[in-house]
Design a protein around this motif. Structure first.
Motif, PDB file in Angstrom:
ATOM      1  N   ALA A  16     -11.996   1.373   7.349  1.00 32.59           N
ATOM      2  CA  ALA A  16     -11.393   1.828   8.596  1.00 32.59           C
ATOM      3  C   ALA A  16     -10.262   0.903   9.027  1.00 32.59           C
ATOM      4  CB  ALA A  16     -12.452   1.924   9.691  1.00 32.59           C
ATOM      5  N   ARG A  17     -10.435  -0.396   8.822  1.00 29.86           N
ATOM      6  CA  ARG A  17      -9.405  -1.347   9.217  1.00 29.86           C
ATOM      7  C   ARG A  17      -8.217  -1.332   8.259  1.00 29.86           C
ATOM      8  NH1 ARG A  17     -10.818  -4.779  13.213  1.00 29.86           N
ATOM      9  NH2 ARG A  17     -13.001  -4.885  13.801  1.00 29.86           N
ATOM     10  N   LEU A  18      -8.448  -0.931   7.015  1.00 30.66           N
ATOM     11  CA  LEU A  18      -7.355  -0.878   6.050  1.00 30.66           C
ATOM     12  C   LEU A  18      -6.555   0.411   6.136  1.00 30.66           C
ATOM     13  CD1 LEU A  18      -9.008  -2.401   2.841  1.00 30.66           C
ATOM     14  CD2 LEU A  18      -7.330  -3.472   4.351  1.00 30.66           C
ATOM     15  N   THR A  19      -7.046   1.386   6.885  1.00 29.69           N
ATOM     16  CA  THR A  19      -6.379   2.688   6.934  1.00 29.69           C
ATOM     17  C   THR A  19      -4.969   2.576   7.480  1.00 29.69           C
ATOM     18  OG1 THR A  19      -8.480   3.854   7.199  1.00 29.69           O
ATOM     19  CG2 THR A  19      -6.479   5.022   7.865  1.00 29.69           C
ATOM     20  N   VAL A  20      -4.813   1.916   8.624  1.00 27.23           N
ATOM     21  CA  VAL A  20      -3.488   1.800   9.243  1.00 27.23           C
ATOM     22  C   VAL A  20      -2.521   1.005   8.367  1.00 27.23           C
ATOM     23  CG1 VAL A  20      -2.220   0.886  11.212  1.00 27.23           C
ATOM     24  CG2 VAL A  20      -4.344   2.139  11.581  1.00 27.23           C
ATOM     25  N   PRO A  21      -2.904  -0.183   7.831  1.00 26.61           N
ATOM     26  CA  PRO A  21      -1.953  -0.892   6.956  1.00 26.61           C
ATOM     27  C   PRO A  21      -1.538  -0.085   5.730  1.00 26.61           C
ATOM     28  CG  PRO A  21      -3.691  -2.378   7.659  1.00 26.61           C
ATOM     29  CD  PRO A  21      -4.086  -0.999   8.113  1.00 26.61           C
ATOM     30  N   VAL A  22      -2.480   0.658   5.116  1.00 25.60           N
ATOM     31  CA  VAL A  22      -2.144   1.447   3.938  1.00 25.60           C
ATOM     32  C   VAL A  22      -1.178   2.571   4.302  1.00 25.60           C
ATOM     33  CG1 VAL A  22      -3.059   3.040   2.215  1.00 25.60           C
ATOM     34  CG2 VAL A  22      -4.228   0.891   2.657  1.00 25.60           C
ATOM     35  N   LEU A  23      -1.454   3.262   5.406  1.00 21.74           N
ATOM     36  CA  LEU A  23      -0.558   4.330   5.832  1.00 21.74           C
ATOM     37  C   LEU A  23       0.806   3.783   6.238  1.00 21.74           C
ATOM     38  CD1 LEU A  23      -2.996   6.587   7.899  1.00 21.74           C
ATOM     39  CD2 LEU A  23      -2.158   6.941   5.573  1.00 21.74           C
ATOM     40  N   ALA A  24       0.813   2.612   6.876  1.00 20.11           N
ATOM     41  CA  ALA A  24       2.097   2.002   7.253  1.00 20.11           C
ATOM     42  C   ALA A  24       2.899   1.643   6.006  1.00 20.11           C
ATOM     43  CB  ALA A  24       1.855   0.753   8.107  1.00 20.11           C
ATOM     44  N   PHE A  25       2.211   1.139   4.979  1.00 17.36           N
ATOM     45  CA  PHE A  25       2.907   0.817   3.734  1.00 17.36           C
ATOM     46  C   PHE A  25       3.465   2.082   3.089  1.00 17.36           C
ATOM     47  CE2 PHE A  25       2.789   0.086  -0.912  1.00 17.36           C
ATOM     48  CZ  PHE A  25       3.722  -0.945  -0.977  1.00 17.36           C
ATOM     49  N   GLY A  26       2.691   3.170   3.156  1.00 13.20           N
ATOM     50  CA  GLY A  26       3.198   4.441   2.650  1.00 13.20           C
ATOM     51  C   GLY A  26       4.426   4.898   3.415  1.00 13.20           C
ATOM     52  N   GLY A  27       4.430   4.673   4.738  1.00 10.79           N
ATOM     53  CA  GLY A  27       5.611   5.011   5.533  1.00 10.79           C
ATOM     54  C   GLY A  27       6.827   4.199   5.134  1.00 10.79           C
ATOM     55  N   ILE A  28       6.613   2.915   4.797  1.00 11.56           N
ATOM     56  CA  ILE A  28       7.719   2.074   4.337  1.00 11.56           C
ATOM     57  C   ILE A  28       8.306   2.632   3.053  1.00 11.56           C
ATOM     58  CG2 ILE A  28       8.303  -0.210   3.429  1.00 11.56           C
ATOM     59  CD1 ILE A  28       6.184  -1.359   5.304  1.00 11.56           C
ATOM     60  N   GLY A  91       0.541   7.487  -6.637  1.00 13.19           N
ATOM     61  CA  GLY A  91       0.752   7.474  -8.081  1.00 13.19           C
ATOM     62  C   GLY A  91       2.152   7.925  -8.455  1.00 13.19           C
ATOM     63  N   LEU A  92       2.656   8.938  -7.756  1.00 14.10           N
ATOM     64  CA  LEU A  92       4.026   9.383  -8.005  1.00 14.10           C
ATOM     65  C   LEU A  92       5.041   8.288  -7.655  1.00 14.10           C
ATOM     66  CD1 LEU A  92       3.862  13.044  -6.638  1.00 14.10           C
ATOM     67  CD2 LEU A  92       3.990  12.315  -9.032  1.00 14.10           C
ATOM     68  N   LEU A  93       4.777   7.574  -6.565  1.00 13.48           N
ATOM     69  CA  LEU A  93       5.675   6.478  -6.201  1.00 13.48           C
ATOM     70  C   LEU A  93       5.626   5.365  -7.235  1.00 13.48           C
ATOM     71  CD1 LEU A  93       5.036   6.295  -2.355  1.00 13.48           C
ATOM     72  CD2 LEU A  93       7.123   7.036  -3.493  1.00 13.48           C
ATOM     73  N   ALA A  94       4.427   5.110  -7.787  1.00 11.36           N
ATOM     74  CA  ALA A  94       4.325   4.106  -8.849  1.00 11.36           C
ATOM     75  C   ALA A  94       5.119   4.538 -10.074  1.00 11.36           C
ATOM     76  CB  ALA A  94       2.853   3.882  -9.210  1.00 11.36           C
ATOM     77  N   GLY A  95       5.060   5.839 -10.401  1.00 11.74           N
ATOM     78  CA  GLY A  95       5.872   6.344 -11.502  1.00 11.74           C
ATOM     79  C   GLY A  95       7.355   6.200 -11.235  1.00 11.74           C
ATOM     80  N   ALA A  96       7.742   6.403  -9.980  1.00  8.27           N
ATOM     81  CA  ALA A  96       9.152   6.230  -9.613  1.00  8.27           C
ATOM     82  C   ALA A  96       9.598   4.781  -9.809  1.00  8.27           C
ATOM     83  CB  ALA A  96       9.371   6.660  -8.168  1.00  8.27           C
ATOM     84  N   LEU A  97       8.694   3.827  -9.556  1.00  4.23           N
ATOM     85  CA  LEU A  97       9.033   2.416  -9.783  1.00  4.23           C
ATOM     86  C   LEU A  97       9.276   2.143 -11.260  1.00  4.23           C
ATOM     87  CD1 LEU A  97       6.571   0.602  -7.343  1.00  4.23           C
ATOM     88  CD2 LEU A  97       9.028   0.954  -7.061  1.00  4.23           C
ATOM     89  N   VAL A  98       8.504   2.800 -12.126  1.00  5.73           N
ATOM     90  CA  VAL A  98       8.718   2.638 -13.566  1.00  5.73           C
ATOM     91  C   VAL A  98      10.097   3.179 -13.960  1.00  5.73           C
ATOM     92  CG1 VAL A  98       7.899   3.313 -15.856  1.00  5.73           C
ATOM     93  CG2 VAL A  98       6.255   2.720 -14.060  1.00  5.73           C
ATOM     94  N   VAL A  99      10.426   4.358 -13.434  1.00  7.91           N
ATOM     95  CA  VAL A  99      11.747   4.939 -13.716  1.00  7.91           C
ATOM     96  C   VAL A  99      12.851   4.024 -13.191  1.00  7.91           C
ATOM     97  CG1 VAL A  99      13.269   6.907 -13.255  1.00  7.91           C
ATOM     98  CG2 VAL A  99      10.834   7.285 -13.723  1.00  7.91           C
ATOM     99  N   LEU A 100      12.637   3.449 -12.012  1.00  9.42           N
ATOM    100  CA  LEU A 100      13.629   2.540 -11.438  1.00  9.42           C
ATOM    101  C   LEU A 100      13.827   1.318 -12.325  1.00  9.42           C
ATOM    102  CD1 LEU A 100      15.469   1.672  -9.093  1.00  9.42           C
ATOM    103  CD2 LEU A 100      13.451   0.674  -7.993  1.00  9.42           C
TER     104      LEU A 100
END
Length: 346
Positions: A16-28, A91-100
């Motif tokens: 529950a405490r990690l939910t906001v940081p994870v979502l915030a990181f996704g927003g970044i 996972g898609l964002l991780a794939g994008a990092l590989v392409v980058l």
């Protein structure tokens, strides 16, 4: 009012405490992916041999994809589980990092790269970008945390319980200060150099956060601390474009300036995620509602102050502008830049 300890009953509390940081990181990540191409727009027609209208479709396609996929993925989350959809998106964002990574390697090998990564890696260009990221972080904490602090309930022991309108009025002087001090910061850059102006500005930002840590209970002290941070922000933000424009060739000023603005935006996004993580982790229960503690706000201010000092250190590490006789200048209007310096080569 009692303190709420970190949950030790099981993994549910930690999740529950990690939910906001994870979502915030996704927003970044979303903000970065949506804006990272913007600094290249002025140069894309020339680099790709396409018309400006054709290049504009690149941004249009990105925005359309986001607009279409947002409700689609939301519906998929309702049908198959939000956790699964979030993991798939990451996972898609991780794939994008590989392409980058592959793209960066190709750009380094290319004789006519779309983005001159070697130039961007030079100290005269890379350090202002790093300073912009750190300054963006330090700047955003001022308005983000102040708005929440003054709206906190009085029963919490530190809050002022202000309305949204009153909160906006509290933030209004910061904009006025930045407007009034802009000509002053320009004169400082002319007299002592943009590097010194950036260092002074970030140091003043750190001083403002010291004021915020010492007293965040009285409105006049809150306004004073916020005003000091805004003063430092004015000097720092006015110096960054000058440093970039003097460090890159004329043909790359638009893209380099855009990247610098992007770095500031990334810094603000990182600040939002970091502040959210701090305030969520340190809470009290007040009338059945979790609210951040005063030490949580002070910790956020301390974090922003440390980042501002780091930006100051980076600013002092930026090479001075060369003078016409080949020696370095630390004050006054710089002489013409050598082509080798612009290219980042020795």
């Amino acid at each position: 009012m009692k303190l709420v300890p970190i949950s030790s009953a099981g993994g549910a509390g930690i999740c529950a405490r990690l939910t906001v940081p994870v979502l915030a990181f996704g927003g970044i990540l979303m903000a970065v992916t949506q804006t990272v191409v913007v600094p290249l727009l002025p140069d894309l027609p020339r680099l790709t041999g396409s018309s400006p209208g054709a290049v504009s479709w690149l941004v249009t396609a990105t925005l359309l994809a986001g607009a279409v996929l947002t409700p689609v993925l939301g519906r998929a989350g309702d049908m198959y589980g939000k956790r699964r959809v979030l993991l798939a998106a990451l996972g898609l964002l991780a794939g994008a990092l590989v392409v980058l990574s592959v793209w960066c390697g190709q750009q380094l090998r290319s004789g006519q790269p779309l983005v001159d990564l070697r130039l961007a890696a030079g100290r005269r260009v890379a350090l202002p970008h790093v300073a912009a990221l750190l300054a963006g972080f330090a700047f955003y904490a001022n308005s983000l945390v102040t708005a929440q602090l003054v709206q906190a309930p009085v029963a919490a022991g530190y809050g002022l319980g202000l309305s949204i309108v009153a909160t906006g009025l509290c933030l209004l002087p910061n904009g006025v200060i930045m407007l009034v001090l802009s000509p002053v910061s320009a004169r400082v850059s002319t007299a002592y150099g943009a590097r010194v102006t950036l260092a002074v500005g970030t140091a003043v930002m750190a001083l403002g956060y010291v004021v915020r840590i010492v007293d965040s209970r009285h409105l006049w002290v809150i306004l004073l601390g916020a005003a000091v941070v805004s003063m430092g922000t004015t000097f720092a933000y006015s110096a960054l474009p000058t440093l970039i424009l003097r460090a890159v060739p004329l043909a790359q000023t638009a893209s380099a300036s855009g990247v610098n603005v992007l770095m500031r935006t990334i810094g603000q996004s990182l600040c939002s995620a970091a502040v959210a993580a701090v305030l969520v982790r340190h809470t009290t229960v007040l009338d059945g509602v979790h609210v951040p503690t005063l030490p949580a706000y002070q910790l956020a201010f301390a974090m922003a102050g440390i980042i501002a000092l780091a930006a100051c250190a980076v600013a002092l590490a930026i090479p001075s502008d060369p003078s016409p006789d080949g020696t370095e200048r630390t004050a006054g209007r710089p002489g013409p830049l050598q082509e080798t310096a612009l290219e980042g080569r020795s």
